[in-house]
Write a protein that holds these residues in place. Structure first.
Motif, PDB file in Angstrom:
ATOM      1  N   VAL A 115     -40.289  12.168 -31.590  1.00  0.00           N
ATOM      2  CA  VAL A 115     -39.750  12.669 -32.855  1.00  0.00           C
ATOM      3  C   VAL A 115     -38.687  13.708 -32.533  1.00  0.00           C
ATOM      4  N   LEU A 116     -37.493  13.495 -33.088  1.00  0.00           N
ATOM      5  CA  LEU A 116     -36.364  14.396 -32.884  1.00  0.00           C
ATOM      6  C   LEU A 116     -36.246  15.314 -34.099  1.00  0.00           C
ATOM      7  N   ALA A 117     -36.134  16.609 -33.852  1.00  0.00           N
ATOM      8  CA  ALA A 117     -36.011  17.598 -34.926  1.00  0.00           C
ATOM      9  C   ALA A 117     -34.713  18.382 -34.747  1.00  0.00           C
ATOM     10  N   TYR A 118     -33.975  18.568 -35.852  1.00  0.00           N
ATOM     11  CA  TYR A 118     -32.735  19.339 -35.794  1.00  0.00           C
ATOM     12  C   TYR A 118     -32.386  19.851 -37.189  1.00  0.00           C
ATOM     13  N   ASP A 119     -31.573  20.882 -37.221  1.00  0.00           N
ATOM     14  CA  ASP A 119     -31.085  21.452 -38.477  1.00  0.00           C
ATOM     15  C   ASP A 119     -29.783  20.753 -38.830  1.00  0.00           C
ATOM     16  N   ASP A 120     -29.760  20.062 -39.974  1.00  0.00           N
ATOM     17  CA  ASP A 120     -28.569  19.277 -40.310  1.00  0.00           C
ATOM     18  C   ASP A 120     -27.409  20.130 -40.818  1.00  0.00           C
ATOM     19  N   ALA A 121     -27.599  21.449 -40.927  1.00  0.00           N
ATOM     20  CA  ALA A 121     -26.497  22.323 -41.313  1.00  0.00           C
ATOM     21  C   ALA A 121     -25.661  22.746 -40.112  1.00  0.00           C
TER      22      ALA A 121
ATOM     23  N   SER B  18     -28.674  12.520 -26.485  1.00  0.00           N
ATOM     24  CA  SER B  18     -28.434  12.692 -27.916  1.00  0.00           C
ATOM     25  C   SER B  18     -27.120  13.426 -28.160  1.00  0.00           C
ATOM     26  N   SER B  19     -26.373  12.981 -29.147  1.00  0.00           N
ATOM     27  CA  SER B  19     -25.123  13.647 -29.498  1.00  0.00           C
ATOM     28  C   SER B  19     -25.356  15.024 -30.099  1.00  0.00           C
ATOM     29  N   LEU B  20     -26.591  15.322 -30.453  1.00  0.00           N
ATOM     30  CA  LEU B  20     -26.927  16.629 -31.025  1.00  0.00           C
ATOM     31  C   LEU B  20     -27.236  17.671 -29.963  1.00  0.00           C
ATOM     32  N   THR B  21     -27.192  17.278 -28.704  1.00  0.00           N
ATOM     33  CA  THR B  21     -27.653  18.146 -27.626  1.00  0.00           C
ATOM     34  C   THR B  21     -26.553  18.429 -26.621  1.00  0.00           C
ATOM     35  N   ASP B  22     -26.471  19.682 -26.192  1.00  0.00           N
ATOM     36  CA  ASP B  22     -25.607  20.061 -25.077  1.00  0.00           C
ATOM     37  C   ASP B  22     -26.370  19.754 -23.794  1.00  0.00           C
ATOM     38  N   PRO B  23     -25.931  18.785 -23.007  1.00  0.00           N
ATOM     39  CA  PRO B  23     -26.696  18.366 -21.826  1.00  0.00           C
ATOM     40  C   PRO B  23     -26.843  19.446 -20.766  1.00  0.00           C
ATOM     41  N   GLY B  24     -26.035  20.486 -20.834  1.00  0.00           N
ATOM     42  CA  GLY B  24     -26.131  21.565 -19.865  1.00  0.00           C
ATOM     43  C   GLY B  24     -27.030  22.701 -20.310  1.00  0.00           C
ATOM     44  N   ARG B  25     -27.638  22.561 -21.496  1.00  0.00           N
ATOM     45  CA  ARG B  25     -28.491  23.631 -22.035  1.00  0.00           C
ATOM     46  C   ARG B  25     -29.825  23.041 -22.485  1.00  0.00           C
ATOM     47  N   LEU B  26     -30.582  22.563 -21.531  1.00  0.00           N
ATOM     48  CA  LEU B  26     -31.841  21.894 -21.844  1.00  0.00           C
ATOM     49  C   LEU B  26     -33.036  22.621 -21.235  1.00  0.00           C
TER      50      LEU B  26
ATOM     51  N   TYR C  42     -32.082  24.938 -32.169  1.00  0.00           N
ATOM     52  CA  TYR C  42     -32.275  24.001 -31.067  1.00  0.00           C
ATOM     53  C   TYR C  42     -32.428  22.583 -31.611  1.00  0.00           C
ATOM     54  N   THR C  43     -32.123  21.604 -30.774  1.00  0.00           N
ATOM     55  CA  THR C  43     -32.567  20.244 -31.021  1.00  0.00           C
ATOM     56  C   THR C  43     -33.848  20.060 -30.214  1.00  0.00           C
ATOM     57  N   ALA C  44     -34.904  19.617 -30.880  1.00  0.00           N
ATOM     58  CA  ALA C  44     -36.195  19.486 -30.200  1.00  0.00           C
ATOM     59  C   ALA C  44     -36.667  18.045 -30.225  1.00  0.00           C
ATOM     60  N   LEU C  45     -37.196  17.589 -29.121  1.00  0.00           N
ATOM     61  CA  LEU C  45     -37.768  16.251 -29.032  1.00  0.00           C
ATOM     62  C   LEU C  45     -39.248  16.358 -28.688  1.00  0.00           C
ATOM     63  N   VAL C  46     -40.099  15.928 -29.614  1.00  0.00           N
ATOM     64  CA  VAL C  46     -41.516  15.801 -29.304  1.00  0.00           C
ATOM     65  C   VAL C  46     -41.671  14.501 -28.539  1.00  0.00           C
ATOM     66  N   ALA C  47     -41.977  14.609 -27.264  1.00  0.00           N
ATOM     67  CA  ALA C  47     -42.044  13.441 -26.394  1.00  0.00           C
ATOM     68  C   ALA C  47     -43.367  12.700 -26.566  1.00  0.00           C
ATOM     69  N   ASP C  48     -43.378  11.471 -26.111  1.00  0.00           N
ATOM     70  CA  ASP C  48     -44.578  10.631 -26.126  1.00  0.00           C
ATOM     71  C   ASP C  48     -44.853  10.216 -24.688  1.00  0.00           C
ATOM     72  N   VAL C  49     -45.913  10.738 -24.109  1.00  0.00           N
ATOM     73  CA  VAL C  49     -46.258  10.406 -22.731  1.00  0.00           C
ATOM     74  C   VAL C  49     -47.073   9.121 -22.668  1.00  0.00           C
ATOM     75  N   TYR C  50     -47.928   8.872 -23.649  1.00  0.00           N
ATOM     76  CA  TYR C  50     -48.894   7.781 -23.580  1.00  0.00           C
ATOM     77  C   TYR C  50     -48.313   6.404 -23.890  1.00  0.00           C
ATOM     78  N   GLY C  51     -47.417   6.314 -24.880  1.00  0.00           N
ATOM     79  CA  GLY C  51     -46.902   5.021 -25.305  1.00  0.00           C
ATOM     80  C   GLY C  51     -47.034   4.868 -26.806  1.00  0.00           C
ATOM     81  N   LYS C  52     -46.137   4.122 -27.396  1.00  0.00           N
ATOM     82  CA  LYS C  52     -46.119   3.955 -28.846  1.00  0.00           C
ATOM     83  C   LYS C  52     -47.451   3.384 -29.340  1.00  0.00           C
ATOM     84  N   GLY C  53     -48.045   4.078 -30.295  1.00  0.00           N
ATOM     85  CA  GLY C  53     -49.304   3.623 -30.862  1.00  0.00           C
ATOM     86  C   GLY C  53     -50.535   3.985 -30.056  1.00  0.00           C
ATOM     87  N   VAL C  54     -50.344   4.593 -28.891  1.00  0.00           N
ATOM     88  CA  VAL C  54     -51.481   4.971 -28.052  1.00  0.00           C
ATOM     89  C   VAL C  54     -51.814   6.437 -28.327  1.00  0.00           C
TER      90      VAL C  54
END
Length: 263
Positions: free
Chosen positions: A40-46, A127-135, A79-91
């Motif tokens: 799940v990707l979270a960001y402020d659209d403003a 993601s285009s919402l993320t600065d790849p050098g600031r992660l 920030y742009t935040a990504l809630v990652a999934d380690v287990y797999g979709k639906g698991v």
């Protein structure tokens, strides 16, 4: 790695700004080793343009409201935040027995744990919402183990944060692959992480030449940031949780300033 259009190529309108700021939560499918993962990707659209990003690795049940709340709070801060999934979709685990079984399978396969960590980091980087050098990347409990394994695998991040996470590893020498900073936020009375694991982890970081901070909160056990945790060994502690949030944000800010990447 395949990422849905929701994850990549998201375009914020430049000509018609939104009437008010709103945190958007979008489902993101990505792939690792032939397994579809659902984040799940979270960001402020403003906010327009790329911004610092944070990957959030879940505790042993899988992505839950605790991780989603963290993503919302970080998005509100820019920030742009990504809630990652380690287990797999639906698991997902329905109870603690299932959670223990799922987590154990990854503790037994650190190579897979590392691969899942790196896949999530690269998904956010693209993601285009993320600065790849600031992660950054953070992890709770089981996710704390995942984020540290990502560091040991050489994830290209400014820093990682383990929050009441598992610290032990079968390959401590791999931490020399990491060129960012490490922050560990630990409950002084955590029964899940014995003192010998703490000492071994600190030695691992020192031997690897990694910049690290280890912060211990008194009167805190395991899962002290999780409001749903209420057992003898894993219990929410509002004071420790507030301090951990403050310390994590200060860590981010320091590394952003050090990298010259503050806005």
């Amino acid at each position: 790695m395949v990422v849905t259009a929701l994850a990549l190529g998201v375009v914020l309108s430049q000509s018609v700004p939104p009437a008010r700021a709103e945190v958007v939560m979008e489902t993101v499918d990505y792939e690792q080793g032939g397994q579809t993962l659902e984040g799940v990707l979270a960001y402020d659209d403003a906010i327009s343009g790329p911004r610092p990003g944070v990957v959030i690795f879940h505790a042993w049940y899988g992505p839950r409201e605790h991780e989603m709340n963290t993503a919302r709070r970080l998005a509100e801060l820019g920030y742009t935040a990504l809630v990652a999934d380690v287990y797999g979709k639906g698991v997902r685990a329905a109870n603690s027995e299932e959670a223990a079984k799922l987590a154990k399978s990854f503790y037994a396969d650190r190579e897979l744990m590392q691969a899942r960590a790196l896949a999530a980091v690269e998904t956010l980087r693209e993601s285009s919402l993320t600065d790849p050098g600031r992660l950054f990347a953070i992890g709770y409990c089981f996710g704390g183990a995942v984020v540290l394994e990502g560091a040991r695998a050489g994830a290209n991040l400014l820093g990682v944060v383990s929050i009441h996470g598992s610290l032990s590893t079968p390959h401590p020498a791999m931490m020399s692959n990491f060129h960012g900073s490490v922050l560990a936020l630990h409950g002084a009375d955590d029964p899940v992480v014995p003192p010998e694991d703490v000492r071994a982890f600190q030695k691992e970081l020192t031997d690897a030449g990694v910049d690290w901070v280890f912060t211990t909160y008194g009167n805190a056990v395991h899962a002290f940031t999780d409001e749903t945790a209420d057992t003898e060994g894993a219990r929410y502690n509002p004071i420790a949780a507030k301090r951990a949030w403050r310390d994590m944000l200060a860590f981010f800010q320091e590394l952003l300033e050090r990298s010259g990447g503050t806005d």
